[in-house]
Write a protein that holds these residues in place. Sequence first.
Motif, PDB file in Angstrom:
ATOM      1  N   LYS A 196       1.794   9.348   1.343  1.00 43.13           N
ATOM      2  CA  LYS A 196       2.712   9.995   0.400  1.00 43.13           C
ATOM      3  C   LYS A 196       4.164   9.722   0.805  1.00 43.13           C
ATOM      4  O   LYS A 196       5.016   9.414  -0.021  1.00 43.13           O
ATOM      5  N   HIS A 197       4.408   9.792   2.120  1.00 47.27           N
ATOM      6  CA  HIS A 197       5.739   9.504   2.653  1.00 47.27           C
ATOM      7  C   HIS A 197       6.179   8.077   2.305  1.00 47.27           C
ATOM      8  O   HIS A 197       7.286   7.847   1.836  1.00 47.27           O
ATOM      9  N   LEU A 198       5.292   7.139   2.583  1.00 50.66           N
ATOM     10  CA  LEU A 198       5.648   5.741   2.357  1.00 50.66           C
ATOM     11  C   LEU A 198       5.824   5.480   0.861  1.00 50.66           C
ATOM     12  O   LEU A 198       6.723   4.740   0.445  1.00 50.66           O
ATOM     13  N   ASP A 199       4.956   6.100   0.037  1.00 47.61           N
ATOM     14  CA  ASP A 199       5.078   5.920  -1.409  1.00 47.61           C
ATOM     15  C   ASP A 199       6.426   6.429  -1.908  1.00 47.61           C
ATOM     16  O   ASP A 199       7.034   5.847  -2.804  1.00 47.61           O
ATOM     17  N   TRP A 200       6.853   7.517  -1.315  1.00 45.96           N
ATOM     18  CA  TRP A 200       8.146   8.098  -1.690  1.00 45.96           C
ATOM     19  C   TRP A 200       9.258   7.064  -1.469  1.00 45.96           C
ATOM     20  O   TRP A 200      10.069   6.795  -2.361  1.00 45.96           O
ATOM     21  N   ILE A 201       9.260   6.436  -0.288  1.00 47.86           N
ATOM     22  CA  ILE A 201      10.290   5.434   0.007  1.00 47.86           C
ATOM     23  C   ILE A 201      10.165   4.252  -0.947  1.00 47.86           C
ATOM     24  O   ILE A 201      11.167   3.758  -1.498  1.00 47.86           O
ATOM     25  N   LYS A 202       8.940   3.816  -1.167  1.00 44.44           N
ATOM     26  CA  LYS A 202       8.740   2.636  -2.013  1.00 44.44           C
ATOM     27  C   LYS A 202       9.201   2.925  -3.442  1.00 44.44           C
ATOM     28  O   LYS A 202       9.657   2.020  -4.152  1.00 44.44           O
ATOM     29  N   GLU A 203       9.057   4.161  -3.856  1.00 37.54           N
ATOM     30  CA  GLU A 203       9.483   4.550  -5.195  1.00 37.54           C
ATOM     31  C   GLU A 203      11.016   4.560  -5.277  1.00 37.54           C
ATOM     32  O   GLU A 203      11.590   4.072  -6.258  1.00 37.54           O
ATOM     33  N   VAL A 204      11.638   5.085  -4.228  1.00 34.46           N
ATOM     34  CA  VAL A 204      13.103   5.192  -4.244  1.00 34.46           C
ATOM     35  C   VAL A 204      13.740   3.808  -4.164  1.00 34.46           C
ATOM     36  O   VAL A 204      14.769   3.547  -4.791  1.00 34.46           O
ATOM     37  N   ASN A 205      13.152   2.930  -3.398  1.00 35.04           N
ATOM     38  CA  ASN A 205      13.698   1.582  -3.268  1.00 35.04           C
ATOM     39  C   ASN A 205      12.588   0.554  -3.474  1.00 35.04           C
ATOM     40  O   ASN A 205      11.868   0.207  -2.535  1.00 35.04           O
ATOM     41  N   PRO A 206      12.471   0.034  -4.693  1.00 29.77           N
ATOM     42  CA  PRO A 206      11.350  -0.855  -5.013  1.00 29.77           C
ATOM     43  C   PRO A 206      11.400  -2.194  -4.289  1.00 29.77           C
ATOM     44  O   PRO A 206      10.405  -2.905  -4.261  1.00 29.77           O
ATOM     45  N   ARG A 207      12.546  -2.541  -3.687  1.00 28.74           N
ATOM     46  CA  ARG A 207      12.574  -3.837  -3.009  1.00 28.74           C
ATOM     47  C   ARG A 207      12.415  -3.696  -1.495  1.00 28.74           C
ATOM     48  O   ARG A 207      12.406  -4.691  -0.767  1.00 28.74           O
ATOM     49  N   ALA A 208      12.292  -2.465  -1.006  1.00 32.22           N
ATOM     50  CA  ALA A 208      12.289  -2.274   0.446  1.00 32.22           C
ATOM     51  C   ALA A 208      10.912  -2.499   1.051  1.00 32.22           C
ATOM     52  O   ALA A 208       9.885  -2.181   0.461  1.00 32.22           O
TER      53      ALA A 208
END
Lengths: 515, 471
Positions: free
Chosen positions: A308-320
């Motif tokens: 869930k944590h990682l998905d949150w980051i991936k959602e906020v920054n789609p290129r990261a």
Amino acid sequence: MELALNIDPEAWGPGPWTPVRTPCRFKNPLSKWRVWRNEAKCIQCGTCVEVCPYGVHTRAGKFIRKPLSYLCLGPACEKNDFYCVRRCPTQALSLRLHPVYTTLGDYRWTADLLLSTWWMAEFGTLPYADLEYRTGNSGGGFDKLRFFFPPQPKDLKLRHEDISLELPLNRRHDGRPQVVLSVPWYSAGMSFGSVSINTILSRVRAATRFNTLLSTGEGGYPEELYPYDDHVVTQVATGLFGVREDTIQRVRMVEFKYAQGAKPGLGGHLLGDKVTPAVARMRESVPGSALFSPFPFHSVYSVEDHKKHLDWIKEVNPRALVSVKVSTPTDVDMVAVGSYYAGAHVVQLDGSYGGTGAAPDIAKKNIAMPIEFAIPKVHQFLVQEGIRDQVTLIASGGIRTAYDVAKAIALGADGCQVGTAEMVALECIRCYQCESGRGCVRGIATTDPELVELMTVDWGTRRVCNLYHAWSWQLKEILRRFGMRSIRELVGRTDTLVHLDYYNLPVDDDIRRGT
Amino acid sequence: MPEKYHIHVRPTPSRYPSVGKTTVLDWGEGCLRCTRCVKETCPYNAFRQRDFDDRSLSDTIDTYCKNCLRCVQGCPRELVVKAANPQYRRLGDDYWTPAVIQSTWLQAETGKIPVSGAGYGGPFAGPGFDSIWTDMSEIVRPTRDGIHGREYISTAIDLGRKPLFLVFDAQGRLTFEPPPQVDIPLPVLLAEPPFSAGPELVREALAAAARSLKTLALVNRGNLTPELTAAAEHLAPSFPTGRVDPEDPLLSRVRVVELTDHDGVLAQVEALKRRYPGLVTMIKVPADERAAARLSELAHAGAEVIHLFADHHARGFLQAQDRHLKDLIRAAHLKLVEDHLRDTVTLLASGGIALAEHVAKAIICGADGVIVDLPLLLALECRLCRACQRGGECPVAMDSLDPRRGAQRQVNLMGAWNNQLLEVLGAMGLREVRRLRGEVGRAMFVEELQREIFAPLFSRPGPEGQRREGE
């Protein structure tokens, strides 16, 4: 000839580096040997200046300057006919072990390692004098591993220019951008607050020039880093200090810090003295108040929470890309696999002997296992799980030298994160006092306005770039000896190493010698 | 939840300057007497804090200096040099190293956990306790935050025989009286040191520290004066000779006694228990090659608490003299587990417990708690020179010790140790120290890691032509 480094940060980008001699900031550089001139006996004849080819003796007008002892070969020079002590007509010169040498360093960072790292940071080359630059004296791990070079390189035509040190970070093929580093290491997280802005800028400029990355640590994203966004990894740690949507969106990689090798299982602690108004603003806290990061992430108690944590980051920054930094408990292999399934691109193992701005001694020494054990354990487990080629495995926590980088890779890592070595390049002497009072009195790990002034960004950039240059050369030379064209070929090749507990013939992996 | 245990530490300065690691040497000749002397600009003000003129060139061995080398690197004529302090290197011995001694002094003075910057600078691993790393939890197992007081981690243990099950009669009443238990809030008992100058004052400090810490002070019966026994609750008299006078009035006022193991010890215990049913008896057994079997025998016969002791370098005795206490504890613990006796008896270990981490590691190896002596003497600024044993003069005048200040320094040391134990437990996610006992799965042993990870990689014959030897 000095490069003009004081150029617009916007114009500072990746590119080749030619070492620029960048001497010690202090009046007297430290050395192993001490060349001493008895002024009462010296007749200023200048014989020593003429004979010494290493520049120990120099002139200023008609006077002869203090000897630059650190350039001296030491007693090994006695056999030379230019040995100044013998050539001096009035016996004004003497040579002996510098008393300070006996007080320098510790088991891991021996006096020799400190001096040779300073040398690399000054010249960008390996020291010619008799200094051990590969290993420390800890009696285990990297210090007992040696490369076993074939008697003759397999490919005699292989040149350094043909050898690649590139490290691709995204091996998941998940449609996110690839990030390729030009060297197989990047800079470990050190927060603004634990180290000065000059230290951070020196390191990020070196990381940019060598086309690699720098982690911000848990202390926010200083505006001064904005021009270097593409070379910054922003860290999300348990205190969430300075983490904003904007900081996550700026970068190409985000690092989740679950644990730190120096204090596994414990939260971070920034002493009140170091929380200056600038630090407090960055971290949205109160100046002068100590800051504690909790441990662990209280929102993560399962691999699902972790995802869930990682998905949150991936959602906020789609290129990261997403990196997960964990420490080395008994089940470090399971933790690594869990991180992979949660969607991490990079799994970073931080071994128990890693650096820190402040940690309880009991934690630094006793909690979690050294990185040398964790790397093969995780590497082999990922291979068995059939996912090794989809994860980038980064090792950190006790990576001191280019040899440590190469050994970590041969044990199974893809690359390394380095921190302390850069601090040493900036003239850290490992006095262990980063946390006390005003912080580092050598002006590296401090936010004290007066102490920060001891170091300029230009000087620091050159020192770290020189170190990186020397490391690149060493890695390429190690690869050349094995006939490897890419650092990728070295991954997991434990057959290139011998361990002195299991191998009792002399083995010499000094690349200053031989073919 | 029991009341939260809190150790009241209070900074208690040393009476004598501590022995510094390095010393400033000074090539006096040629000094420019420049106005901005590096000594005046010392970032730690070390030269100004000293009792003498800051231009003085001699006797600068202390711990004000933090070895930043700014003076060495700043002196215009390179006249200031630092060198190792030979006095520091001579402190203690190869087990009680100068670093151990200095860390103990610091904790006794401040009551704080030693904290420093940079990574660990010591050896990769070492013999004995240094061959063990403790575990930590991440992601899937929660850790505990005991140190900043946000979660409660219990460090209490109980001393005494534990029944493996209870039996009730038809009315639901217990059919037997459960054996007595003594709870102590930290898994450490204090013992009088084997040597010291001013032993009466040292014992007075020890007894006061035990009271303050709510643990027990283990003192030879022969050394217990009426003044010391006035408050007997936190004293545990020890009878090293094997002879106990059952009429001894002290026995009715203490909770625990220690008897040295001998052939008739069980009969002695039985006699004492008949007369003082509430008394918990502890049998002191040397850690020799028969220790595991003897412990099992004693536990089988109903022993309540067993004190397994090694020498001051954590080595066993007789044929076990080359074995380390941690291995002897493990062997004894395992034997008791195999014989289904482990939970009946309390096992305490002593000998070479020098640092807080040794407490955690001894417990991991299978002890319920530990008994410490020398660190408590170090807390009183002892330099382990053993001059007192040779009839010489104590360099820190232990014979003029103020027992109250001494006790506070011992309390400070145990306060720092207890907080360090909380760090280790918190990192593992354990909520009480009882759960740590025998948890070797939550520890990493260097020889096992070496065998499992390095040996398969490196102890193998290489390809033809390459000479690999070893194994």
